[in-house]
Structure formats: structure tokens, C-alpha cells
Enzyme design. Structure first.
Site: not given
Length: 531
Positions: A93, A149
């Protein structure tokens, strides 16, 4: 009610006749066909840009690759645009999102090793130029919704400090869909925010409901603005689906998933159905505002699916976290403004990488991409919109980590010391004993890595002829193995644009949410001014 299912073209909670479904999909296709001829042509107004990033979404999880999981909205959008069949992402990610935002490989700023865990005082380096910052400088209104993130330990690492005018979502990598409490940490705390303010009212509401509502709010406010010189929109919609944990959405469309035997796959199916409907709701908001015809849509996964958690990359080898095709070849398409009608539904086999969106979208927007650190991304607009145009890419560095590495040059791909599971995973629906982790097919002798004199285990594949990586060609092509390993070492030496050794600082106990009212906050700059 916060639910906006009435905006979704293909409702996840209502049975429809096949003729009515065909009518809705047809209407969506016609609305996409009516687009500006080319957003980069002289005198054309700059398009709105909608980017949708799906999380842990596998090759076999989108409907136009397999009919196992129905995704009628995504299918119809892709059929109106160009499907990217040779498109790569990073295996995890954080690295993929950093690549998208900067147009640079993660090796340039040390984020190639893992993901940013909630208590890590880490983030995308502040000296890296981000796509939204350049778009905002060029006159775009920039809005981020969903997963971030890329760091939050100080305010400067959060979205509204990195180029976004507004933000609603969560800063960490994965969390409860309803209660918004991140996983993967020894600490427990709430993570849902509106800009720099904690959004406590999000507790109990499935994340995609919030995301669809926020997208509708942004577009509705845009439509209300009477100014003839209002800014074009850039919306970055980073969905939580289909990241773990496996959680059914409200009003799950069980009819779409009734054929599945495996329980994990069935839950995953309801989540992909929710993803599909959410994209439909967001598209509907653009249509209602009268701006869809002038909107360019980019859809991409961030990495391959996790086969043990309901996802499927079949027939590709491996999955999330690996450098095999199942981890890094991504489902993606482009549709809308600037995509010629005659290319609708075509499959583009030219080589592309997630870093390419930085120069490509800045170019479409008429924004300045100069003055950044050297880019790894290539402007792919001609590749996407001109028939038979070749990619400016000859190679993609897929990663260089502590021990693992991979590079693709032309048709050939080298994988060095790949970790994690590396066989093939059948779709769980094919399981006869209903295993929750599907069926793992062990590596065959023909595909097994060979050990080099220095101890490295290598695989060499022709991924054009053998995209499923079933035959390791390394033993009979040692000169090519040496050549590609040399190329990797040149990147590692910094010879081709710089290299930062993989880094992730240890957890900081001061991040503990119990010290901050049960919230995940930028714990190192709590007294800093908030935008």
C-alpha cells in the site's frame, strides 16, 4: 439518513430485471461517450480529474477479467474507455501510494520495504513534490477522500499539508470499516478525520458511505458555485475496500455473491459489490452536477489481492507483498474526457507503471511537472489515447528491498529472492472442501527459482509469452540474468536518480492513543497550528 444508495446506478440492495439493468448500464455508457475530444488539445478547457484507488484489489476481482465477482458499474466504465493490460503497481500500500503521489520509485525516499504502521514516526519525505500540490498551484481545487497511509506523526505529513484543499478519511493503513479503529498495532485508537479535525460522528458508519457522501458534497458545492471562472476539480478517492478485515457492508448484495462457496470469498464479493456501487454513486454525483462529460476517470488498484483473505489474482502467480505478477500487475482503466470514442472498450498492452500518473495527469491538466526531483514516471497520454502508440517505457523497476528485487525490461522480468507465498492460488469458489484460504498450488519444478553462485535465488520470465510465470528461463539465459542483476545494482548504487536505503523507524510509545483521548493524532506536533 447518511445512506446514498439512491444515487448508485446499480443498487446493491434491490433486485432488478435484466432489461432494466441493461438500460442503466447503457445510460452510463452513453454519458461517458459524450466526452471532450482531447483534454490536451489547444484551446480545450482543462478536465476535472477523478482518481479511484481500490485497496488490495486482485486481477481476478474485477468483472471484466472474470465473471466470478460481478462489477457492472466498473465494467461499463471500462468498456467506455481503455483497459490497461500491462500496468504495474508496487506490491504494498504505502509504496504504491507514494509512487502515485510523486511520480518516483519508492527507492528514492526509502519507503520500499514495508508499510507505515500507526505508531511509526515515518512518512513521505517533505521535500518530495506531490501531484495535488502541483495541481493546486496550476489552479485546481484538490480534494482527497479515504485512505492516506503516507504518514501522520506530524501535521506536515497529513493530506491538507501535502496539496489537498480538503480531506475526509483515515490516516493509517487498515481499520475497522464501522468503528474506524486501525489494526496491525499494539495500540488501539480511533482514526477518522475531516481535514485536521477528528470526525467522531463517523463511528458506526461503513466507510464507503462516508466517502460517497463526501464526494457528493464536494461536487454539489462545486455545482452551486456561480463563478464563471471556478477551478476544475481533482478528486482523489482512495477506497478502503477491499482491505482486511473482511466485513460485509450495510445492505450487502447477496444475490451477486450467492454462487460462491467459500465464506471469505463471499464476504469479499459483497465488499467488491459495495466498491462498485460506491463508484457508481460518485459518478452519478458528477452526472447530476452536469460535469461528468468533462471528467477524466482513472481507476487503479494499489497492489494485488491477498488470496488468503478472499481476494484472487488468478491466474497470475503470487499476491500482495510479492514481486510476482499477482502482487504487482494491477487492474486499471481510463475513461471519460479526452479518451477518443473509437478507443472505447479497447485493451492497451503497452508497458505502464503507477508512477506514470504524475506526469500524465499533470500534462492533461496543463500543470507544471518541472522543478521536481528527477521523475521515474513517463507521460503516457499519447499511449492511452492514440491508437497503436508505443509506451515511452522500456523498463520498470518493480522494487529493491533489503534482500529482494525485481525489474522488467521489455518482455523479460527478473525476480531475486522473492519472499512470501509464491505459488498460484485458485479462486476459492473452485474449492471442493470449502477451505477458507482457497487452494494453494505449489511451485512446479519448471517455475522454481535457481540458486546463483552468490546464493541469490532468481527467476527469469518472459511475461509477455508467460504472464503466469510458469517457466523460469534463468538457467538457459544466465547472461541475461547477469545483465538484469547489473541493472538492479546500478539503481541500488544511485546511478539512475538516487537511492535511499529502506528505512522504517521503530514504534514510538508517545503515539499511544490512550495518551491522546483514544485518538490517533500527529503526536509529535500536537501544538502546531492546524489548517
Amino acid at each position: 439518513s447518511r445512506c446514498r444508495t439512491h444515487l448508485i446506478p446499480l443498487s446493491m440492495g434491490t433486485k432488478m430485471t435484466s432489461s432494466f439493468l441493461l438500460f442503466l448500464v447503457g445510460a452510463l455508457l452513453m454519458s461517458v461517450f459524450v466526452s471532450v475530444s482531447n483534454a490536451k488539445s489547444t484551446g480545450a478547457s482543462r478536465p476535472h480529474i477523478l482518481v479511484v484507488i481500490a485497496d488490495d484489489y486482485g486481477w481476478n476481482d474485477i468483472g471484466y477479467h472474470s465473471d466470478e465477482l460481478p462489477t457492472p458499474v466498473l465494467n461499463s466504465l471500462a468498456s467506455s474507455g481503455v483497459k490497461l493490460n500491462n500496468y504495474y503497481v508496487q506490491p504494498l500500500c504505502t509504496p504504491s501510494r507514494a509512487s502515485f503521489m510523486t511520480g518516483r520509485y519508492p527507492i528514492r525516499y526509502g519507503l520500499q520495504h514495508f508499510v507505515i504502521q500507526p505508531p511509526f514516526p515515518a512518512g513521505l519525505f517533505l521535500n518530495e513534490t506531490t501531484m495535488p500540490s502541483r495541481l493546486r498551484e496550476s489552479g485546481y481545487a484538490t480534494h482527497a477522500i479515504g485512505k492516506w497511509h503516507l504518514g501522520f506523526f506530524e501535521w506536515e505529513y497529513t493530506p491538507t499539508y501535502r496539496g489537498f484543499d480538503s480531506y475526509l478519511g483515515y490516516w493509517t493503513g487498515g481499520e475497522s470499516y464501522y468503528n474506524h479503529v486501525p489494526d496491525g498495532s499494539n495500540y488501539v485508537g480511533y482514526d477518522f478525520h475531516n481535514g485536521t479535525k477528528d470526525l467522531l460522528s463517523g463511528n458506526g458508519t461503513y466507510s464507503s458511505t462516508w466517502f460517497a457522501d463526501e464526494a457528493e458534497r464536494v461536487v454539489r458545492n462545486y455545482a452551486k458555485d456561480p463563478s464563471p471562472a471556478k477551478k476544475p476539480l481533482f478528486m482523489y478517492l482512495a477506497m478502503q475496500t477491499c482491505h482486511e478485515p473482511l466485513v460485509r457492508p450495510p445492505q450487502p448484495n447477496l444475490d451477486r455473491c450467492a454462487h460462491l462457496q467459500d465464506e471469505n470469498r463471499k464476504i469479499f464479493c459483497t465488499m467488491t459489490s459495495n466498491l462498485d456501487d460506491t463508484v457508481g454513486a460518485v459518478v452519478k454525483s458528477f452526472q447530476t452536477a452536469g460535469i461528468w462529460e468533462d471528467t477524466l476517470l482513472v481507476f487503479s488498484t494499489d497492489n494485488g489481492a491477498h488470496p488468503q483473505l478472499g481476494g484472487s489474482n488468478w491466474p497470475l502467480r503470487g499476491g500482495k507483498g510479492t514481486l510476482f505478477e499477482g502482487g504487482v500487475r494491477g487492474a486499471a482503466f481510463v475513461a471519460g474526457a479526452g479518451v477518443p470514442k473509437e478507443l472505447a472498450g479497447t485493451i492497451n498492452n503497452e508497458l505502464m507503471h503507477i508512477t506514470d500518473w504524475f506526469p500524465t495527469l499533470l500534462g492533461v491538466a496543463g500543470a507544471n511537472s518541472s522543478g521536481t526531483f528527477p521523475l521515474d514516471g513517463k507521460d503516457q497520454w499519447k499511449t492511452i489515447t492514440q491508437k497503436n502508440a508505443s509506451s515511452p517505457r522500456e523498463e520498470i523497476l518493480l522494487n529493491i528491498d533489503l534482500e529482494t528485487a525485481s525489474i522488467r525490461v521489455g518482455h523479460m522480468k527478473l525476480v531475486v529472492n522473492n519472499q512470501s507465498y509464491d505459488g498460484w492460488w485458485y479462486p476459492p469458489v473452485n474449492s471442493t472442501d470449502n477451505k477458507k484460504d482457497g487452494i494453494h498450488v505449489p511451485v512446479t519444478d519448471a517455475a522454481r527459482a535457481i540458486k546463483m553462485d552468490d546464493g541469490a535465488e532468481v527467476c527469469l520470465f518472459n511475461v509477455t509469452a508467460d504472464p503466469n510465470e510458469t517457466r523460469n528461463l534463468a538457467k538457459e539465459n544466465l547472461d541475461q540474468v547477469k545483465e538484469l542483476r547489473t541493472r538492479i545494482e546500478e539503481y541500488r548504487s544511485g546511478r539512475h536518480g538516487g537511492f535511499v536505503h529502506p528505512w522504517m523507524p521503530p514504534s514510538d510509545p508517545k503515539a499511544d492513543p490512550t495518551l491522546h483521548g483514544g485518538m490517533w493524532v500527529p503526536w509529535k506536533s500536537l501544538n502546531a497550528k492546524r489548517f
